[in-house]
Design a protein around this motif. Structure first.
Motif, PDB file in Angstrom:
ATOM      1  N   LEU A   1       0.944  -1.200   0.087  1.00 14.23           N
ATOM      2  CA  LEU A   1       0.041  -0.063  -0.050  1.00 14.23           C
ATOM      3  C   LEU A   1       0.766   1.048   0.184  1.00 14.23           C
ATOM      4  O   LEU A   1       1.354   1.609   0.959  1.00 14.23           O
ATOM      5  N   ASN A   2       1.038   1.851  -1.117  1.00 12.81           N
ATOM      6  CA  ASN A   2       1.881   3.148  -1.257  1.00 12.81           C
ATOM      7  C   ASN A   2       0.968   4.619  -1.315  1.00 12.81           C
ATOM      8  O   ASN A   2       1.703   5.430  -1.309  1.00 12.81           O
ATOM      9  N   SER A   3      -0.354   4.057  -1.363  1.00 17.02           N
ATOM     10  CA  SER A   3      -1.168   5.464  -1.234  1.00 17.02           C
ATOM     11  C   SER A   3      -2.180   5.384  -0.081  1.00 17.02           C
ATOM     12  O   SER A   3      -2.316   4.207   0.599  1.00 17.02           O
ATOM     13  N   PHE A   4      -3.009   6.410   0.325  1.00 20.10           N
ATOM     14  CA  PHE A   4      -4.004   6.327   1.248  1.00 20.10           C
ATOM     15  C   PHE A   4      -3.336   6.085   2.677  1.00 20.10           C
ATOM     16  O   PHE A   4      -3.971   5.517   3.500  1.00 20.10           O
ATOM     17  N   THR A   5      -2.175   6.352   2.907  1.00 19.27           N
ATOM     18  CA  THR A   5      -1.509   6.156   4.301  1.00 19.27           C
ATOM     19  C   THR A   5      -1.893   7.236   5.297  1.00 19.27           C
ATOM     20  O   THR A   5      -2.035   6.946   6.363  1.00 19.27           O
ATOM     21  N   GLY A   6      -2.711   8.351   4.566  1.00 19.42           N
ATOM     22  CA  GLY A   6      -3.154   9.469   5.683  1.00 19.42           C
ATOM     23  C   GLY A   6      -2.248  10.554   6.080  1.00 19.42           C
ATOM     24  O   GLY A   6      -2.322  11.395   6.959  1.00 19.42           O
ATOM     25  N   ASP A   7      -0.768  10.534   5.484  1.00 19.89           N
ATOM     26  CA  ASP A   7       0.042  11.253   5.844  1.00 19.89           C
ATOM     27  C   ASP A   7      -0.142  12.786   5.433  1.00 19.89           C
ATOM     28  O   ASP A   7      -0.104  13.644   6.260  1.00 19.89           O
ATOM     29  N   ASN A   8      -0.509  12.921   4.264  1.00 17.81           N
ATOM     30  CA  ASN A   8      -0.702  14.414   3.608  1.00 17.81           C
ATOM     31  C   ASN A   8      -2.482  14.545   3.698  1.00 17.81           C
ATOM     32  O   ASN A   8      -2.663  15.642   2.998  1.00 17.81           O
ATOM     33  N   ASP A   9      -3.252  13.767   3.904  1.00 21.17           N
ATOM     34  CA  ASP A   9      -4.757  13.900   3.716  1.00 21.17           C
ATOM     35  C   ASP A   9      -5.435  14.400   5.011  1.00 21.17           C
ATOM     36  O   ASP A   9      -5.283  13.531   5.845  1.00 21.17           O
ATOM     37  N   PRO A  10      -6.021  15.600   5.089  1.00 15.37           N
ATOM     38  CA  PRO A  10      -6.646  15.978   6.376  1.00 15.37           C
ATOM     39  C   PRO A  10      -7.863  15.113   6.804  1.00 15.37           C
ATOM     40  O   PRO A  10      -8.554  14.437   5.757  1.00 15.37           O
TER      41      PRO A  10
END
Length: 1127
Positions: free
Chosen positions: A37-46
């Protein structure tokens, strides 16, 4: 980096796009995660309002074979949706909540409607793909696994397989509450369903306002809120828009349920409602009268007078001072007549005593209509700057446009259903219309077809009428403008209004020029394939199929080309006649096609909601009850519809096989591929002519010529086949063709029939000398014929001569026959010469002309006798009809014959050599069946006999004359006035038992409930035409318990195939091809000729009551029984 943000392209306050409460929560999409899983890790998504992470506008590195992630990113980026996501603890599933952003979002400052066209098209495509995948399970919304085995979807992907005919037959029945009591002026008591329809029509006329926009369908969110989607464009709104309602619509009740009386009830129920002036964008239009224009000093009247300020100086005719009370009353009654009892005779007498009746009638209401200003003239800049206003007279009247053959019937229906309260003007073709003020004042209903005088621009003028009130004013007369265009009509009704589907006809152009407040189309079949479910069809619905249905996965139905044509016609009705918005908008002239019709014909079928839009559009204009709702109140006669398969007569078999031989030779010689091939696409007209010829053979032998040429062509085809070493089956086909051509050429009886344009009748017990003289056959044909054959014309002439001279000897009768045959031959020669004269110059036949003129004068004399007989009966019928409504004793019909003279004549006729001659079967099995039915049931039941061929009806008429069957004929060979008179006479007279109708003239609109038996001489391919024809008798007012309908067809021919194919299409609810030859099944049958054997079995129908040539009464007349009456 797994996710990234892009620059914001929207200028509205960003907060409105982050506030999820303003959007519609549609549901959840779930994606399987393929590690890593390289996306949707929540690091940059508020974190969003719903406590899930905001979906990124661009996603990189997520493996998704469905393409759904990219679609969501695009839709989020361009503000079609908002989305949040949640990844489960095991990192196996990605849950995405979808929120729909409405285009009318508050605070968006219209920017959602200003997106680039390419973006909107792409966004609409992605929305359609996603909406049918979004799940509405509550557990998924909460981030858990689905808890139901029956998933729910935001937009259901289940196929909607309703056809246009299904939609039409399942429209919701009218539910308006009828007013209590009877409608003033209406004699007839309406059924409850009729009252509901009338109430709905009145409601649509008098309370139009606005309606919910029919192009939007509701969408329910997870929180119960509802947004509205336009499926064609995928425009989504939070508030449902409204559009102006149509003041009118389409009255399309089932055939035979009383549409005419509904229209009359509508007219009577709104009798005194005056049309309002047409709305103007640039001016106020006030209802005026002559009195108000001259005497009133109110602001609205002064404003109207000012419209003439652009004209030249003129003498002021305006009265000074205040209007009198009488003038105010005269104005008030004319501009607001509703509720004022001015129609009552007592009130009219009172007005007349006060000398106010004539001024009241002369005080015609009107309004002034100025031209559009240059800036609103749509390309006519400067053209009308110097044009004055036009005077448009206001009326409470209805204009009804009816087909030629229905005007008299409408008059009869008014006499039947209405009192004399209704003032009617029936406009004949050559009759001048009254002046516009008279037309607007003295009539409540007008029937017309005028469509030529239409120079509307000529009505604009600066001239003001200065005539005195009681003077006969002629100022409104215009040579080039019809009075119909000078009036603001309250209502326009078009009977059999399916004709309004064509917008380029002269009639359509004229009707659009008329100023009309309310518009109605009246038809039982709005388009070709919009048919009812055979109201009252009876026991046909009681027998289900025995075969068990197998479970199959239902596929989305694809719409057919014929349905597109139906929708085109429906769209023309809505946009060009009813002026329904938004389809009548000048800015979107193709709105119906783009937003309603085209989406239904998508390659994969309609998208969910497309069919619902069509349903909403049709429901907003159509007034129609479901059949089950009508049948709950009215029980129509049982409809017994059967097909009778007959064999051909041996003589007709030979002709039929000759035509099959022609088809076979053409197919083999052209190798079934070249342009010479009869079934080549370029030969459609020739093919249809051939099929019509075959159809005629099924009833009467077609006069055939060129046998030598047929034989030569067949032999040449055989030679060509040998040269190219053709197929064995082609050799057999050509050899059979040659045998059938030779069989016809070697038959002297068949050859003799080819010189006669009659259906011959078999006779027996005739003296050989008399038969030889009257036959007209060569001697060889007379000797070889197994039965004596005479034409109906010869038998009728024989009867006439013997009746006039009952004691004529065999020699005298034979001499009369030879004289008749000479006249007949001279007439046939004359016809042949006439044909030649059209091609060459001046061939003459002095001797034959002299004999022919005598023959033609006799024919004309017979035709005139028939017309005189019908006129006498019609006059008597009308007298009975008028007496029935006035309460007087009915007038008698045809006067009885002198019985004593008949007895003396019969005594002499018994001594005639032809007294024992009997007429039996004919050379047409169909004609024999018809005669058998009429002779068997004609005393009790009346018949309608339909045929597409006028010649077929002429042959039937010839045999009816011979059998003394009283009939009337309704075809294109009769003028309009005669056809109208025939309907009245047939419906009210007991003398005439049969009405012969040419299908294209008699299938629609007529009310013929006195008949209860219908015979089609040949199968009718067009389902709407057949249904309309049957409904002439199978309708309200039919007093018989069973209506018998019979379709005649010939075994083993394309007629039998047509009947079977038509039945299959109906049962499977499939569309019919425009022509029978366009149907693949029927075309294949005709394309592969099959020769018929000569029938050997006895005929299905035999004339078991042979007709005598001369009429002989049995015994002296009976004495009338004495009748006494109780005190």
């Amino acid at each position: 980096m797994a996710t990234m943000q892009v620059k914001r392209v929207f200028k509205a306050t960003p907060n409105i796009y982050s506030s999820l409460k303003n959007f519609l929560p549609a549901g959840t999409l779930t994606f399987n995660i393929i590690p890593p899983l390289n996306s949707f890790t929540g690091d940059n998504d508020p974190i969003a309002e719903d406590e899930w992470r905001s979906f990124p506008q661009v996603v990189v590195g997520f493996r998704d074979e469905t393409g759904g992630i990219d679609s969501i990113s695009f839709l989020v980026r361009h503000r079609f949706i908002a989305a949040t996501y949640f990844v489960d603890a095991a990192h196996t599933q990605l849950h995405v909540r979808v929120y729909v952003i409405p285009w009318d979002l508050a605070g968006s400052r219209g920017e959602l409607r200003e997106r680039d066209e390419d973006i909107v098209l792409k966004g609409s495509k992605y929305l359609k793909q996603l909406f049918v995948r979004i799940r509405t399970d509550r557990s998924l919304w909460e981030g858990s696994s689905a808890s139901s085995s029956s998933p729910g979807f935001f937009v259901s992907p289940a196929p909607d397989n309703r056809s246009l005919m299904d939609i039409y037959n399942t429209l919701t029945s009218p539910s308006a509450t009828p007013t209590k009591g009877r409608i003033p002026g209406l004699r007839t008591k309406l059924y409850n369903y009729q009252r509901r329809s009338v109430a709905t029509m009145i409601e649509r006329e008098t309370n139009p306002g606005t309606i919910e926009h029919p192009l939007y369908v509701p969408m329910k969110g997870m929180d119960g809120r509802v947004f509205y989607m336009q499926p064609a464009t995928m425009e989504i709104l939070s508030e449902l828009p409204r559009v102006s309602a149509v003041r009118g619509g389409i009255l399309c009740e089932e055939l035979g349920t009383g549409k005419t009386v509904m229209v009359l009830s509508l007219i009577l129920g709104t009798l005194d409602q005056l049309a309002a002036p047409e709305e103007g964008i640039h001016e106020e239009r006030t209802p005026l009268t002559n009195v108000a224009f001259r005497c009133f000093q109110t602001a609205p009247v002064l404003s109207e007078r000012a419209k003439f300020s652009g004209g030249k100086k003129r003498k002021e005719s305006v009265d000074s001072g205040f209007p009198s009370l009488a003038e105010i009353i005269l104005h008030k009654i004319r501009v607001a007549p509703e509720g004022i009892p001015w129609r009552e005779p007592e009130e009219q007498d009172r007005l007349d005593r006060h000398r106010m009746w004539k001024p009241l009638m002369a005080n015609v209401p009107f309004y002034l209509h100025t031209p559009d200003p240059p800036e609103a003239a749509y390309g006519r800049r400067g053209r009308q700057e110097t044009s004055g206003p036009k005077v448009m007279y206001l009326t409470s009247a209805t204009i009804v446009i009816v087909p030629d053959n229905l005007r008299r019937q409408w008059a009869n229906e008014i006499l039947k259903h209405c009192t004399d309260l209704l003032r009617v003007l029936l406009v004949e073709d050559n009759r001048e219309l009254p002046d516009a003020p008279v037309l607007a004042t003295y009539y409540d209903v007008g029937f017309s077809q005028e469509a030529k005088k239409k120079n509307v621009e000529g009505l604009h003028s600066w001239k003001v009428c200065e005539c005195k009130l009681l003077r006969r004013c002629k100022c409104s007369r215009r040579k080039d403008v019809s009075p119909l265009l000078q009036i603001r009509w309250k209502r326009l009704v078009v009977d059999e209004g399916h004709n309004t589907a064509e917008k380029r006809t002269e009639y359509a152009i004229f009707s659009n020029l008329m100023s009309v407040e309310r518009r109605w189309i009246v038809t039982g079949t709005p388009t070709t394939n919009l048919l009812g479910l055979s109201f009252g069809a009876g026991s046909e619905l009681l027998y289900p199929d025995d075969e068990e249905e197998t479970m199959q996965v239902e596929q989305q139905r694809l719409w057919h080309g014929d349905e597109r044509d139906d929708l085109r016609k429906l769209g023309n009705m809505l946009s060009h006649f009813l002026l329904m918005m938004p389809f009548a908008s000048k800015s979107e002239p193709k709105a119906f096609t783009t937003l309603v019709a085209n989406p239904l014909f998508a390659p994969n079928g309609p998208y969910p909601g497309d069919i619902d839009v069509l349903v909403q559009v049709m429901s907003s204009v159509m007034v129609r009850h479901r059949i089950e709702d009508v049948e709950a109140e009215v029980t129509l006669a049982l409809l017994d519809h059967k097909t009778v398969l007959l064999d051909l007569d041996p003589m007709a078999v030979k002709t039929y096989n000759l035509i099959q031989a022609t088809i076979a030779v053409n197919a083999v010689d052209s190798e079934r591929m070249h342009q010479d091939y009869l079934f080549h696409p370029r030969n459609t007209a020739h093919l249809q002519a051939l099929v019509a010829n075959i159809s005629n053979v099924m009833f009467w032998h077609v006069v055939d010529s060129g046998l030598d040429e047929r034989l030569t062509n067949s032999q040449q085809a055989l030679e060509n086949l040998n040269k190219r070493n053709g197929a064995l089956e082609d050799f057999e086909l050509i050899e059979q063709s040659i045998n059938h051509v030779r069989s016809a050429m070697d038959d002297p009886v068949w050859l003799a029939l080819q010189n006669q344009y009659h259906i011959f009748r078999a006779v027996d017990k005739m003296h050989p000398s008399i038969y030889a003289a009257w036959s007209g056959f060569p001697e060889l044909a007379q000797k070889t014929s197994p039965v004596m054959l005479l034409s109906p014309a010869a038998l009728a002439e024989l009867r006439k001569s013997v009746t006039q001279r009952p004691l004529s000897s065999i020699h005298q009768i034979s001499e009369n026959g030879r004289t008749y045959i000479e006249k007949e031959q001279a007439y046939q020669e004359y016809l042949r010469l006439q044909d030649r004269k059209k091609k060459s110059t001046r061939e003459k036949a002095p001797e034959s002309d002299r004999k022919t003129r005598s023959f033609e004068s006799e024919v004309r004399k017979k035709q005139q006798e028939k017309k005189d007989e019908m006129k006498r009966e019609m006059d008597a019928a009308l007298a009975r009809l008028n007496a029935a409504f006035s309460g007087e004793e009915g007038a008698s019909g045809t006067p009885p014959r002198d019985a004593a003279n008949r007895t003396v004549q019969s005594a002499m006729l018994r001594l005639s050599p032809v007294a024992g001659v009997r007429i039996r079967n004919s050379t047409s099995t169909k004609l024999d069946y018809i005669l058998h039915e009429v002779l068997t049931y004609g005393a009790e039941d009346k018949f309608l006999i339909f045929s597409e061929s006028a010649a077929t009806l002429s042959f039937i008429a010839e045999s009816f004359d011979l059998c003394r069957i009283k009939y009337l004929s309704f075809s294109g060979q009769h003028d309009r006035e005669e056809r109208q008179s025939m309907i009245t006479t047939f419906e009210t007279s007991d003398l005439y038992r049969v009405l012969l109708l040419e299908l294209k003239y008699g299938a629609r609109g007529l009310n013929l409930v006195s008949a209860s038996r219908v015979i089609f001489c040949e199968p009718v391919w067009k389902a709407d035409v057949e249904s309309q024809a049957i409904k002439r008798v199978h309708r309200i007012g039919q007093t018989r318990t069973i209506v018998h309908v019979t379709t005649l067809a010939i075994k083993s021919t394309f007629e039998e195939v047509m009947v079977a194919r038509s039945k299959a299409l109906r049962e499977n609810k499939q569309e019919f091809a425009k022509a029978a030859t366009d149907d693949r099944t029927i075309r294949d049958f005709i394309e592969n000729p099959v020769f018929l054997p000569v029938p050997t079995e006895p005929r299905l129908v035999d004339i078991d009551r042979p007709q005598p040539v001369i009429e002989i009464t049995s015994g002296p007349p009976r004495k009338k029984a004495k009748v006494s009456f109780a005190d």
